[in-house]
Scaffold this motif. Structure first.
Motif, PDB file in Angstrom:
ATOM      1  N   LEU A 173     -16.980   2.601  -3.413  1.00 23.99           N
ATOM      2  CA  LEU A 173     -16.545   2.026  -2.136  1.00 23.99           C
ATOM      3  C   LEU A 173     -15.329   2.777  -1.588  1.00 23.99           C
ATOM      4  N   MET A 174     -15.381   3.091  -0.316  1.00 27.63           N
ATOM      5  CA  MET A 174     -14.203   3.687   0.349  1.00 27.63           C
ATOM      6  C   MET A 174     -13.768   2.778   1.494  1.00 27.63           C
ATOM      7  N   LEU A 175     -12.475   2.495   1.546  1.00 25.19           N
ATOM      8  CA  LEU A 175     -11.900   1.771   2.681  1.00 25.19           C
ATOM      9  C   LEU A 175     -10.748   2.592   3.243  1.00 25.19           C
ATOM     10  N   ASP A 176     -10.408   2.282   4.474  1.00 25.22           N
ATOM     11  CA  ASP A 176      -9.313   2.989   5.128  1.00 25.22           C
ATOM     12  C   ASP A 176      -7.959   2.422   4.757  1.00 25.22           C
ATOM     13  N   PHE A 177      -6.995   3.307   4.617  1.00 26.12           N
ATOM     14  CA  PHE A 177      -5.602   2.879   4.595  1.00 26.12           C
ATOM     15  C   PHE A 177      -4.967   3.495   5.839  1.00 26.12           C
ATOM     16  N   VAL A 178      -4.721   2.642   6.816  1.00 24.84           N
ATOM     17  CA  VAL A 178      -4.166   3.147   8.077  1.00 24.84           C
ATOM     18  C   VAL A 178      -2.662   3.317   7.862  1.00 24.84           C
ATOM     19  N   VAL A 179      -2.332   4.500   7.393  1.00 24.97           N
ATOM     20  CA  VAL A 179      -1.000   4.732   6.822  1.00 24.97           C
ATOM     21  C   VAL A 179       0.015   5.155   7.879  1.00 24.97           C
ATOM     22  N   ASN A 180      -0.469   5.622   9.026  1.00 22.39           N
ATOM     23  CA  ASN A 180       0.464   6.152  10.031  1.00 22.39           C
ATOM     24  C   ASN A 180       1.032   5.095  10.971  1.00 22.39           C
ATOM     25  N   HIS A 181       0.255   4.027  11.202  1.00 22.06           N
ATOM     26  CA  HIS A 181       0.721   3.058  12.194  1.00 22.06           C
ATOM     27  C   HIS A 181       0.190   1.661  11.887  1.00 22.06           C
ATOM     28  N   PHE A 260       8.259   3.377   3.061  1.00 25.54           N
ATOM     29  CA  PHE A 260       7.420   3.938   2.003  1.00 25.54           C
ATOM     30  C   PHE A 260       7.155   2.890   0.910  1.00 25.54           C
ATOM     31  N   LEU A 261       8.226   2.215   0.471  1.00 26.98           N
ATOM     32  CA  LEU A 261       8.068   1.227  -0.606  1.00 26.98           C
ATOM     33  C   LEU A 261       7.094   0.115  -0.199  1.00 26.98           C
ATOM     34  N   ALA A 262       7.269  -0.381   1.014  1.00 25.40           N
ATOM     35  CA  ALA A 262       6.422  -1.490   1.460  1.00 25.40           C
ATOM     36  C   ALA A 262       4.979  -1.025   1.647  1.00 25.40           C
ATOM     37  N   MET A 263       4.792   0.194   2.135  1.00 22.30           N
ATOM     38  CA  MET A 263       3.429   0.691   2.347  1.00 22.30           C
ATOM     39  C   MET A 263       2.750   1.018   1.018  1.00 22.30           C
ATOM     40  N   LEU A 264       3.533   1.447   0.034  1.00 21.66           N
ATOM     41  CA  LEU A 264       2.940   1.695  -1.288  1.00 21.66           C
ATOM     42  C   LEU A 264       2.364   0.387  -1.836  1.00 21.66           C
ATOM     43  N   GLU A 265       3.123  -0.667  -1.620  1.00 21.72           N
ATOM     44  CA  GLU A 265       2.639  -1.971  -2.072  1.00 21.72           C
ATOM     45  C   GLU A 265       1.341  -2.344  -1.337  1.00 21.72           C
ATOM     46  N   ASN A 266       1.330  -2.138  -0.029  1.00 18.60           N
ATOM     47  CA  ASN A 266       0.108  -2.417   0.746  1.00 18.60           C
ATOM     48  C   ASN A 266      -1.068  -1.589   0.229  1.00 18.60           C
ATOM     49  N   LEU A 267      -0.772  -0.336  -0.112  1.00 18.21           N
ATOM     50  CA  LEU A 267      -1.823   0.559  -0.601  1.00 18.21           C
ATOM     51  C   LEU A 267      -2.408   0.037  -1.912  1.00 18.21           C
ATOM     52  N   VAL A 268      -1.519  -0.346  -2.833  1.00 19.71           N
ATOM     53  CA  VAL A 268      -2.012  -0.823  -4.129  1.00 19.71           C
ATOM     54  C   VAL A 268      -2.820  -2.112  -3.946  1.00 19.71           C
ATOM     55  N   HIS A 269      -2.336  -2.986  -3.092  1.00 15.92           N
ATOM     56  CA  HIS A 269      -3.091  -4.230  -2.857  1.00 15.92           C
ATOM     57  C   HIS A 269      -4.478  -3.926  -2.292  1.00 15.92           C
ATOM     58  N   LEU A 270      -4.532  -2.935  -1.424  1.00 17.49           N
ATOM     59  CA  LEU A 270      -5.840  -2.547  -0.864  1.00 17.49           C
ATOM     60  C   LEU A 270      -6.768  -2.046  -1.974  1.00 17.49           C
ATOM     61  N   THR A 271      -6.236  -1.216  -2.858  1.00 15.54           N
ATOM     62  CA  THR A 271      -7.099  -0.679  -3.923  1.00 15.54           C
ATOM     63  C   THR A 271      -7.554  -1.799  -4.859  1.00 15.54           C
ATOM     64  N   ASN A 272      -6.741  -2.856  -4.964  1.00 13.11           N
ATOM     65  CA  ASN A 272      -7.112  -3.970  -5.842  1.00 13.11           C
ATOM     66  C   ASN A 272      -8.305  -4.767  -5.322  1.00 13.11           C
ATOM     67  N   LEU A 273      -8.741  -4.452  -4.110  1.00 17.74           N
ATOM     68  CA  LEU A 273      -9.959  -5.097  -3.602  1.00 17.74           C
ATOM     69  C   LEU A 273     -11.209  -4.438  -4.191  1.00 17.74           C
ATOM     70  N   VAL A 275     -11.511  -0.744  -4.442  1.00 19.99           N
ATOM     71  CA  VAL A 275     -11.755   0.496  -3.710  1.00 19.99           C
ATOM     72  C   VAL A 275     -11.714   1.689  -4.672  1.00 19.99           C
ATOM     73  N   ASP A 276     -12.655   2.600  -4.534  1.00 27.85           N
ATOM     74  CA  ASP A 276     -12.667   3.802  -5.379  1.00 27.85           C
ATOM     75  C   ASP A 276     -12.001   4.982  -4.683  1.00 27.85           C
ATOM     76  N   ILE A 277     -12.258   5.088  -3.384  1.00 32.35           N
ATOM     77  CA  ILE A 277     -11.661   6.184  -2.611  1.00 32.35           C
ATOM     78  C   ILE A 277     -10.928   5.561  -1.425  1.00 32.35           C
ATOM     79  N   VAL A 278      -9.687   5.965  -1.250  1.00 31.23           N
ATOM     80  CA  VAL A 278      -8.924   5.465  -0.109  1.00 31.23           C
ATOM     81  C   VAL A 278      -8.896   6.554   0.954  1.00 31.23           C
ATOM     82  N   ARG A 279      -9.341   6.174   2.142  1.00 32.16           N
ATOM     83  CA  ARG A 279      -9.304   7.152   3.238  1.00 32.16           C
ATOM     84  C   ARG A 279      -7.931   7.052   3.888  1.00 32.16           C
ATOM     85  N   PHE A 280      -7.131   8.087   3.714  1.00 31.96           N
ATOM     86  CA  PHE A 280      -5.792   8.130   4.310  1.00 31.96           C
ATOM     87  C   PHE A 280      -5.960   8.518   5.764  1.00 31.96           C
TER      88      PHE A 280
END
Ligand code: GLC
Length: 647
Positions: A173-181, A260-273, A275-280
């Motif tokens: 599974l791949m989901l997006d991480f909308v990391v820029n905005h 960065f710290l807060a977005m890293l947390e968001n990223l990890v939470h997303l992967t905990n759903l 996700v195998d590949i995160v689309r940056f």
């Protein structure tokens, strides 16, 4: 060896253990192995003199994030470490889809997994399913919450059930991480609008136009038609905010390490759903610097590596895809350079190949593709491409001007020709694309349209032109056959497997009608599709079955896994694109595709020299037929795709 390789090496004795303490030990190993890099990256962006304490916060956060990772995913992470570079496999075949356009919602998608299995798809990129503004939302790329599921798609439980089922069935599974905005409704943006100084610093906010005007001198416009400029005035806040994409998408300010710290947390939470590949998403834009175009900056690369190195410690089974639709030399840098080679993103979109396929269709010439692709061969061993014919976005013409000149063409008129060819400005072109974000100031524009409509099927059907239908179908198969055989993960856009035409229904939908990319995001209308698929010789069945056949063939040949084993072949015929996927022990494959509407011939000596010809016979895999070489010439039919097997 990249860091992932190092982790594999370090954990070999513990890896089969299911013991909790052993898992923690392996976490510690990864943490220790990555620590120096993490520190180096962090302090290169946020000076040690000022941010020692923030770094300590990061160090404390990683073990906590690891502890919170669901056990089933921790176990899966270990399986993936054991497997090594699982994403390089020839078994990977992807599909990208909008959940609601495919089959209503997440439950509906789960019900359709058998359809995807039948086709041979084992990897899904689901377009955003998270909460977004009710107004315009860029198809969910304006994020109201990184892990909250928008009710129109279902619930978190539905996503968990889907990802569980996918895992059980060997799908990725791949989901997006909308990391820029984020959207302007994201909690941080709301607090900023209410006057919070802290959250105003999470974005680029300015009291007046002084700095925005300076930035504008060098910043290009991404959506010049619908969202000109790069800043938006927010009345409530009484400030300007940077909005590089749409005016409701606020750019995150990564010069602030708290972001960065807060977005890293968001990223990890997303992967905990699950996700195998995160689309940056839009990662080229992550760092802004006055006086530059604020894309592909070295700081952006360091920031991505920093995300990479941290996530690898917490969730080592998850890899990153770079959504960098930028010039070829820049794309390669997202695999990491120098000591970060192989330590940035494991996967990148092969946007160059995609754009060149369309260039070759319009010009009937493959020389530019051949020359440009040469420059992309030297990627790190542990990294790979997503090869695609087209995606949900527009097709940009981002090739290297140098190669256009080498063809004897001039970049600007050449790009204009391509826009004209695809966007219904040439009487003789079969294509029914639309122009996207035309910028009258520069003459630039991009192309939208479904693969089938861009390749002439829509027009051919309207004209009831049997010959033109045949040609369009051959083109659809040929382009998909190329992405299925080239090195990397093929990604089919949902609907293209059925020859879906442009979908004009978006014109009636508020919030969509101003964005012509929706024309190439067709809906799966199952009653019609089921009927069409049951007509065995029908057009839709023909396309579906041929792609299904090619996918199954791909999976039979380990030489189609990506081991940097591609040789581009120059055959002296400008209309033929050819490459060899070198195999070990005589199991290579040579691929040939004719981009011309007439029959072409090539000297077949190369096939003999490479071991593909025995007693004057070639083994062609797609048709399963043996081809007799009557003379030294091999004939290739219009838009024919050939896969030859080594003897
Ligand atoms: C990416 C997405 C695109 C979106 C943009 C802004 O490029 O693919 O659809 O509009 O990011 O988030």
């Amino acid at each position: 060896m990249n860091q992932a390789g190092l982790h594999r090496y370090l954990s070999q004795d513990l890896i089969s253990s299911t013991d909790k303490a052993d898992k923690k030990n392996m976490f510690q190993q990864r943490f220790t192995a990555n620590l120096t890099l993490i520190q180096d990256l962090f302090f290169s962006l946020y000076p040690e003199s000022e941010y020692k304490k923030t770094f300590a916060k990061l160090m404390a956060k990683l073990p906590l994030l690891f502890d919170k990772r669901p056990e089933v995913l921790q176990n899966q992470d270990l399986e993936k470490i054991k497997d090594g570079n699982w994403y390089l496999s020839e078994q990977m075949v992807g599909m990208q889809l909008y959940v609601d356009h495919f089959n209503k919602d997440l439950k509906g998608l789960k019900d359709k997994l058998p359809y995807l299995h039948d086709l041979g798809i084992n990897f899904l990129h689901l377009m955003p399913v998270t909460t977004r503004p009710a107004k315009e939302n860029d198809g969910g790329y304006a994020v109201n919450g990184y892990t909250d599921i928008d009710p129109k798609f279902g619930t978190k439980k539905d996503l968990a059930a889907l990802s569980k089922k996918m895992r059980e069935e060997g799908m990725y599974l791949m989901l997006d991480f909308v990391v820029n905005h984020t959207s302007d409704e994201y909690p941080w943006a709301v607090k900023a609008q209410k006057g919070s100084k802290k959250y105003q610093q999470y974005y680029y906010t300015y009291p007046d136009r002084t700095l925005p005007d300076k930035f504008e001198l060098s910043l290009p416009e991404v959506f010049p038609e619908t969202s000109p400029g790069n800043f938006t005035y927010n009345k409530e806040m009484g400030k300007w905010v940077m909005t590089v994409f749409n005016n409701y998408q606020w750019d995150l300010n990564y010069t602030n390490p708290e972001v960065f710290l807060a977005m890293l947390e968001n990223l990890v939470h997303l992967t905990n759903l699950g996700v195998d590949i995160v689309r940056f998403d839009a990662l080229a834009f992550l760092w802004k610097k006055m006086g530059t175009i604020s894309q592909n900056l070295p700081e952006a690369h360091r920031l991505i590596s920093l995300f990479r190195m941290c996530l690898q410690v917490v969730a080592p089974g998850v890899i990153l895809l770079a959504e960098a639709i930028v010039p070829p030399v820049e794309i390669m840098k997202y695999f990491g350079k120098g000591m970060y080679r192989g330590n940035e993103c494991e996967v990148a979109y092969n946007a160059t190949f995609m754009a060149l396929l369309w260039n070759s269709i319009a010009t009937r010439e493959t020389v530019m593709m051949q020359k440009s692709m040469e420059a992309l061969l030297d990627k790190p061993q542990a990294c790979t491409w997503i090869n695609y014919v087209r995606c949900h976005d527009d097709i940009g013409l981002g090739f290297d001007d140098r190669f256009i000149y080498e063809m004897g063409w001039t970049p600007q008129p050449h790009r204009r020709f391509l826009l004209d060819y695809y966007c219904q400005r040439l009487d003789w072109s079969p294509s029914k694309g639309q122009i996207f974000m035309h910028n009258p100031k520069t003459g630039d524009g991009r192309i939208t349209g479904s693969a089938a409509s861009l390749l002439g099927l829509e027009k051919a059907l309207e004209d009831n032109d049997v010959e033109a239908i045949k040609i369009a179908v051959s083109k659809i198969i040929m382009l998909h056959g190329l992405i299925l055989a080239y090195g990397g993960i093929p990604m089919i856009y949902g609907g293209d497997e059925l020859g879906a035409l442009n979908d004009y229904s978006y014109l009636k939908e508020a919030g969509k009608k101003q964005d012509s990319r929706w024309v190439n995001r067709p809906k799966h209308r199952w009653t019609k599709i089921n009927k069409e698929l049951s007509a065995k010789d029908g057009l839709v069945s023909r396309i579906y079955n041929q792609l299904r056949h090619l996918i199954a063939l791909r999976k039979e040949f380990p030489c189609l896994a990506d081991h940097n084993n591609i040789d581009l072949l120059e055959l002296g015929n400008p209309h033929i694109f050819a490459f060899e996927r070198r195999g070990i022990d005589s199991c290579g494959i040579v691929v040939l595709a004719n981009f011309h509407e007439t029959k072409q011939a090539v000297d077949s000596t190369f096939l003999k020299n490479l071991g593909y010809c025995k007693k004057g016979l070639l083994q062609e895999l797609i048709t399963g037929k043996k081809i007799k070489l009557k003379s030294g010439l091999l004939e290739v039919q219009p838009y024919e795709l050939l896969w030859f097997k080594q003897f």
